[in-house]
Design a protein around this motif. Structure first.
Motif, mmCIF file in Angstrom:
data_model
loop_
_atom_site.group_PDB
_atom_site.id
_atom_site.type_symbol
_atom_site.label_atom_id
_atom_site.label_comp_id
_atom_site.label_asym_id
_atom_site.label_seq_id
_atom_site.Cartn_x
_atom_site.Cartn_y
_atom_site.Cartn_z
ATOM 1 N N VAL A 123 0.848 -1.199 0.000
ATOM 2 C CA VAL A 123 0.000 0.000 0.000
ATOM 3 C C VAL A 123 0.885 1.252 0.000
ATOM 4 C CG1 VAL A 123 -1.810 1.278 1.205
ATOM 5 C CG2 VAL A 123 -1.768 -1.227 1.306
ATOM 6 N N PRO A 124 0.838 2.051 -1.067
ATOM 7 C CA PRO A 124 1.601 3.299 -1.053
ATOM 8 C C PRO A 124 1.085 4.230 0.048
ATOM 9 C CG PRO A 124 0.899 2.737 -3.281
ATOM 10 C CD PRO A 124 0.167 1.815 -2.350
ATOM 11 N N VAL A 125 2.009 4.775 0.822
ATOM 12 C CA VAL A 125 1.661 5.740 1.881
ATOM 13 C C VAL A 125 2.534 6.971 1.698
ATOM 14 C CG1 VAL A 125 1.474 6.167 4.346
ATOM 15 C CG2 VAL A 125 1.069 3.860 3.465
ATOM 16 N N ILE A 126 1.908 8.122 1.492
ATOM 17 C CA ILE A 126 2.640 9.377 1.328
ATOM 18 C C ILE A 126 2.008 10.431 2.223
ATOM 19 C CG2 ILE A 126 3.324 11.205 -0.259
ATOM 20 C CD1 ILE A 126 3.282 9.215 -2.526
ATOM 21 N N VAL A 127 2.755 10.882 3.212
ATOM 22 C CA VAL A 127 2.290 11.956 4.091
ATOM 23 C C VAL A 127 2.642 13.273 3.407
ATOM 24 C CG1 VAL A 127 2.416 12.960 6.386
ATOM 25 C CG2 VAL A 127 2.718 10.487 6.092
ATOM 26 N N HIS A 128 1.614 14.017 3.022
ATOM 27 C CA HIS A 128 1.843 15.228 2.215
ATOM 28 C C HIS A 128 0.642 16.149 2.385
ATOM 29 C CE1 HIS A 128 2.876 17.798 -1.175
ATOM 30 N NE2 HIS A 128 3.982 17.084 -1.398
ATOM 31 N N ASP A 129 0.890 17.424 2.483
ATOM 32 C CA ASP A 129 -0.212 18.374 2.669
ATOM 33 C C ASP A 129 -1.095 18.491 1.434
ATOM 34 O OD1 ASP A 129 0.555 18.943 5.254
ATOM 35 O OD2 ASP A 129 1.786 20.670 4.690
ATOM 36 N N ASP A 130 -0.534 18.244 0.260
ATOM 37 C CA ASP A 130 -1.263 18.382 -0.998
ATOM 38 C C ASP A 130 -1.612 16.998 -1.529
ATOM 39 O OD1 ASP A 130 -2.021 18.732 -3.715
ATOM 40 O OD2 ASP A 130 -0.954 20.635 -3.800
ATOM 41 N N VAL A 131 -2.885 16.634 -1.473
ATOM 42 C CA VAL A 131 -3.320 15.305 -1.910
ATOM 43 C C VAL A 131 -3.067 15.103 -3.395
ATOM 44 C CG1 VAL A 131 -5.329 13.799 -2.210
ATOM 45 C CG2 VAL A 131 -5.047 15.108 -0.101
ATOM 46 N N GLU A 132 -3.353 16.113 -4.208
ATOM 47 C CA GLU A 132 -3.164 15.980 -5.647
ATOM 48 C C GLU A 132 -1.700 15.744 -5.999
ATOM 49 O OE1 GLU A 132 -5.270 15.737 -8.095
ATOM 50 O OE2 GLU A 132 -7.056 15.985 -6.847
ATOM 51 N N GLU A 133 -0.824 16.467 -5.324
ATOM 52 C CA GLU A 133 0.603 16.292 -5.596
ATOM 53 C C GLU A 133 1.070 14.906 -5.156
ATOM 54 O OE1 GLU A 133 4.873 18.559 -4.735
ATOM 55 O OE2 GLU A 133 2.968 19.589 -4.361
ATOM 56 N N ALA A 134 0.565 14.459 -4.017
ATOM 57 C CA ALA A 134 0.916 13.119 -3.545
ATOM 58 C C ALA A 134 0.437 12.062 -4.530
ATOM 59 C CB ALA A 134 0.302 12.878 -2.169
#
Length: 341
Positions: free
Chosen positions: A226-237
């Motif tokens: 499962v890819p997990v990316i903590v990022h303020d911008d969902v679209e960029e993530a």
């Protein structure tokens, strides 16, 4: 829900910082670390090399392609790594697809379910070392039938550290998922989504209900990448993940046989999957990436601000998944682990 670390495939060479990430995963209390193979680096060698720097974490293959080796060869490797790791090895197997099996290994791709059943049975016989290994199947005969006539049943010279080594099966279609529940100790899903939980839960239950099944849902492992990316911008993530999705949906398999495409079609994205595949196979890869909606990424990943991920994680925890397999470097693991704990 446990955490695991998936090194993934090599690209043109060894992934930079892999050893640091693996030792960091062990330091953070991750349950397992996994290697992969396609048609480049193999799964066993990096696992042994980097795994030698660990002492607790489980070492798994996700996956070993069955057409790359005979089942007895895989049994030998499994016993060897189990000894070297002190009983920490987990064997993840998969049938791959006809594009790789026929194109890279030069092997036929007949009846993958029946072939998998024979394959797993022989691996278990090798590891158990109860008696000389024999097989009289449609795909594997030990000794070989029609050869010189000099072959004889053999038993491994090495005594196993464990007479049973856990075997997980990579599967995407419902019949293969049911087979994993029947004959294996775990399932390795790819592109799992909580929205598909009922579908996969039913397939697993079908396997658990078969005569001779090894497990029930209570003691069966499901380790999902499962890819997990903590990022303020969902679209960029989401943008970081879309190119890999386009590759799998569009290019990892022929147009007529692409199991990854089928996963997303069952998820309700059939039109999207068809469009991505058409664009990708036409060489219009950037357009294929752009055709993937962020909602599709969110259905199969955990991305966005930490609080959003924590809320969505609660949904994942209600599914059949028992372990989340993460990717990234050591810094990524240190950033993500607290969010998921």
């Amino acid at each position: 829900m446990k955490l695991g670390y998936h090194i993934g495939y090599w690209s043109s060479g060894p992934p930079e910082g892999a050893l640091d990430a693996i030792t960091t995963a062990e330091e953070l209390g991750f349950d397992s670390v996994w290697t992969a193979e396609g048609y480049g680096s193999d799964a066993f060698t990096p696992l042994a090399w980097w795994g030698s720097a660990t002492s607790r974490i489980k070492l798994g293959t996700n996956i070993v392609q069955m057409s790359a080796r005979t089942p007895t060869a895989v049994g030998m490797s499994a016993m060897t790594l189990d000894h070297l790791s002190g009983g920490r090895f987990v064997l993840g197997l998969g049938a791959s697809g006809p594009q790789v099996v026929e194109g890279w290994y030069g092997q036929p791709y007949p009846k993958p379910l029946a072939r998998t059943r024979e394959y797993v049975d022989i691996v278990r016989k090798v590891v158990a070392r109860k008696e000389p290994v024999t097989a009289d199947g449609d795909f594997f005969q030990l000794p070989l039938q029609g050869g010189t006539g000099l072959g004889k049943p053999l038993k491994a010279t090495v005594h196993p550290l464990r007479e049973e080594i856990p075997i997980y099966l990579a599967a995407e279609g419902p019949k293969n998922v049911a087979l994993s529940a029947e004959i294996c100790d775990g399932w390795l899903p790819l592109f799992f989504s909580p929205k598909s939980d009922a579908f996969y839960r039913a397939a697993l239950e079908e396997g658990f209900a078969r005569p001779g099944a090894r497990h029930t849902a209570a003691d069966f492992e499901v380790a999902a990448s499962v890819p997990v990316i903590v990022h303020d911008d969902v679209e960029e993530a989401a943008g970081f993940i879309k190119p890999a999705l386009a590759l799998y949906i569009g290019g990892m398999g022929a147009k007529s046989v692409n199991f990854h495409h089928d996963v997303f079609a069952r998820m309700g994205y059939e039109d999207v999957a068809d469009k991505v595949q058409d664009l990708y196979l036409a060489g219009r890869k950037e357009e294929a990436v752009a055709a993937i909606p962020t909602s599709l990424v969110e259905d199969t990943s955990l991305i966005g601000p930490a609080e959003k991920i924590r809320e969505e994680l609660a949904v994942w925890e209600k599914t059949v998944v028992t372990t989340l397999l993460l990717r990234g470097d050591a810094a990524t693991l240190r950033k993500v682990a607290p969010v998921l704990s």
